[in-house]
Design a protein around this motif. Structure first.
Motif, PDB file in Angstrom:
ATOM      1  N   ASP A 282      85.283 167.908  66.637  1.00  0.00           N
ATOM      2  CA  ASP A 282      84.349 166.800  66.411  1.00  0.00           C
ATOM      3  C   ASP A 282      84.612 165.696  67.424  1.00  0.00           C
ATOM      4  O   ASP A 282      85.756 165.258  67.586  1.00  0.00           O
ATOM      5  CB  ASP A 282      84.527 166.274  64.983  1.00  0.00           C
ATOM      6  CG  ASP A 282      83.408 165.346  64.548  1.00  0.00           C
ATOM      7  OD1 ASP A 282      82.951 164.527  65.367  1.00  0.00           O
ATOM      8  OD2 ASP A 282      83.007 165.422  63.373  1.00  0.00           O
ATOM      9  N   LEU A 283      83.558 165.228  68.090  1.00  0.00           N
ATOM     10  CA  LEU A 283      83.735 164.173  69.082  1.00  0.00           C
ATOM     11  C   LEU A 283      84.259 162.879  68.460  1.00  0.00           C
ATOM     12  O   LEU A 283      84.947 162.099  69.133  1.00  0.00           O
ATOM     13  CB  LEU A 283      82.439 163.914  69.846  1.00  0.00           C
ATOM     14  CG  LEU A 283      81.269 163.187  69.172  1.00  0.00           C
ATOM     15  CD1 LEU A 283      80.206 162.842  70.225  1.00  0.00           C
ATOM     16  CD2 LEU A 283      80.635 163.950  68.044  1.00  0.00           C
ATOM     17  N   VAL A 284      83.973 162.635  67.179  1.00  0.00           N
ATOM     18  CA  VAL A 284      84.503 161.439  66.517  1.00  0.00           C
ATOM     19  C   VAL A 284      86.016 161.536  66.379  1.00  0.00           C
ATOM     20  O   VAL A 284      86.746 160.568  66.623  1.00  0.00           O
ATOM     21  CB  VAL A 284      83.849 161.238  65.128  1.00  0.00           C
ATOM     22  CG1 VAL A 284      84.451 160.025  64.419  1.00  0.00           C
ATOM     23  CG2 VAL A 284      82.345 161.077  65.258  1.00  0.00           C
ATOM     24  N   TYR A 285      86.500 162.701  66.008  1.00  0.00           N
ATOM     25  CA  TYR A 285      87.940 162.928  65.811  1.00  0.00           C
ATOM     26  C   TYR A 285      88.721 162.667  67.093  1.00  0.00           C
ATOM     27  O   TYR A 285      89.902 162.304  67.046  1.00  0.00           O
ATOM     28  CB  TYR A 285      88.144 164.358  65.329  1.00  0.00           C
ATOM     29  CG  TYR A 285      89.547 164.717  64.913  1.00  0.00           C
ATOM     30  CD1 TYR A 285      90.204 164.019  63.899  1.00  0.00           C
ATOM     31  CD2 TYR A 285      90.225 165.785  65.517  1.00  0.00           C
ATOM     32  CE1 TYR A 285      91.486 164.364  63.493  1.00  0.00           C
ATOM     33  CE2 TYR A 285      91.507 166.141  65.119  1.00  0.00           C
ATOM     34  CZ  TYR A 285      92.135 165.428  64.109  1.00  0.00           C
ATOM     35  OH  TYR A 285      93.413 165.778  63.713  1.00  0.00           O
ATOM     36  N   HIS A 286      88.050 162.816  68.236  1.00  0.00           N
ATOM     37  CA  HIS A 286      88.728 162.655  69.530  1.00  0.00           C
ATOM     38  C   HIS A 286      88.529 161.267  70.143  1.00  0.00           C
ATOM     39  O   HIS A 286      88.932 161.048  71.296  1.00  0.00           O
ATOM     40  CB  HIS A 286      88.254 163.738  70.500  1.00  0.00           C
ATOM     41  CG  HIS A 286      88.761 165.109  70.143  1.00  0.00           C
ATOM     42  ND1 HIS A 286      89.938 165.613  70.647  1.00  0.00           N
ATOM     43  CD2 HIS A 286      88.271 166.055  69.302  1.00  0.00           C
ATOM     44  CE1 HIS A 286      90.145 166.820  70.147  1.00  0.00           C
ATOM     45  NE2 HIS A 286      89.146 167.109  69.335  1.00  0.00           N
ATOM     46  N   MET A 287      87.936 160.350  69.410  1.00  0.00           N
ATOM     47  CA  MET A 287      87.838 158.980  69.925  1.00  0.00           C
ATOM     48  C   MET A 287      89.235 158.386  70.053  1.00  0.00           C
ATOM     49  O   MET A 287      90.119 158.688  69.248  1.00  0.00           O
ATOM     50  CB  MET A 287      86.971 158.126  69.008  1.00  0.00           C
ATOM     51  CG  MET A 287      85.501 158.522  69.008  1.00  0.00           C
ATOM     52  SD  MET A 287      84.467 157.455  67.980  1.00  0.00           S
ATOM     53  CE  MET A 287      84.439 155.949  69.002  1.00  0.00           C
TER      54      MET A 287
END
Length: 324
Positions: free
Chosen positions: A266-271
């Motif tokens: 998930d791109l959010v998890y990698h913020m």
């Protein structure tokens, strides 16, 4: 979608479309961007068959729900107000309900828990964790995102009224829906001006994964063809305004039982900094003291409730059964 009933209700000054099925304790499902009630189709069918009443609205600005023109009509207060009005209309007999949110819907779910914990039995947040309210930094969200990711970052590109809507229209709504829903890179999503968005040539076809059909895409596209994207992106245009409105809740904790589920792609998890915040004792657990579990699903990207529907159904059911 056999057996799912649809109706439109007057809530908080707007007409809100809601899909529902089942009898029993209410689960309120809150969708994200760029989605609709339809993203919960698997959960509605599964949880209603297991003794729950599943309720999934189109949020303001989406689908068959009204889309007020003013950007300022899409603040966290407006969005939570809609849900309170909806619950008063469809679940007046239940003092508290279960809540599940994904993406923007997860943020709205956190706001609901923050403003009205008396309405929530337990909460399952997908993809987006609670974010500590700390205006002491004096850096507004859009300014911070611009400093970290640059002007091309999608949330920054969404700020100028009419600009991104025109670009999406030029590309084509069906193509945009395919691109968003199949986006699987954990990297920051950028839309550089004058180039092809989503990081690959337009000429190459978008291959749909097994969990997403052409029929699904056509349903989403048919609704966004009618409404456009303005209502949906107006949520992002209130990031700074929400930051100011939330000042009275500085340092507040979420005081309802919570389960958080995300995918490791998930791109959010990698913020930046988010993994550390989610997993550290002084992070999410401190701000959400009744957090019971954090689940990171392997090989799963952002649209987790559709990509891994059966597993998410099980997570939701097992958690909520604790509070029956």
């Amino acid at each position: 979608m056999e057996g799912i009933e649809h109706r439109t209700l007057k809530v908080n000054g707007i007409n809100m479309h809601v899909a529902e099925k089942g009898n029993g304790p209410v689960i309120l499902f809150i969708h994200g961007f760029p989605e609709l009630w339809y993203c919960w189709r698997h959960q509605i069918l599964a949880l209603s068959s297991l003794g729950y009443r599943a309720i999934a609205p189109d949020l303001r600005g989406y689908g068959d729900t009204d889309a007020p023109e003013s950007v300022s009509s899409y603040t966290c207060f407006n969005l939570v107000g809609d849900l309170i009005g909806l619950l008063d209309a469809v679940a007046a007999d239940q003092e508290k309900v279960f809540v599940v949110g994904h993406d923007w819907g997860a943020s709205i779910g956190w706001y609901l828990c923050l403003f009205r914990p008396d309405k929530v039995k337990a909460y399952v947040s997908l993809s987006v964790p609670f974010r500590r309210i700390n205006p002491a930094t004096r850096v507004k969200p859009v300014d911070s995102l611009r400093a970290i990711f640059g002007e091309d970052y999608y949330m920054c590109r969404f700020q100028e009224q009419g600009e991104i809507e025109a670009e999406f229209a030029q590309i084509g709504i069906e193509e945009i829906m395919k691109e968003f829903l199949t986006y699987k890179l954990p990297d920051a999503l950028r839309f550089p001006k004058g180039t092809k968005p989503f990081g690959h040539p337009r000429e190459s076809p978008v291959l749909l994964p097994p969990w997403l059909s052409e029929k699904d895409i056509q349903y989403y596209a048919s609704k966004f063809e009618k409404t456009g994207f303005t209502g949906a992106v107006n949520y992002y245009r209130n990031l700074n305004r929400n930051y100011e409105l939330l000042v009275p809740w500085t340092g507040s904790q979420i005081k309802v039982p919570v389960k958080f589920v995300t995918g490791d792609q998930d791109l959010v998890y990698h913020m930046p900094g988010l993994k550390e915040y989610i997993h550290s004792e002084g992070g999410l657990k401190k701000d959400v003291p009744l957090l019971e579990e954090v689940v990171v699903m392997e090989g799963v990207a952002h649209f987790i409730n559709q990509e891994k529907a059966e597993e998410i159904n099980t997570h939701i059911f097992n958690f909520f059964q604790k509070f029956i």
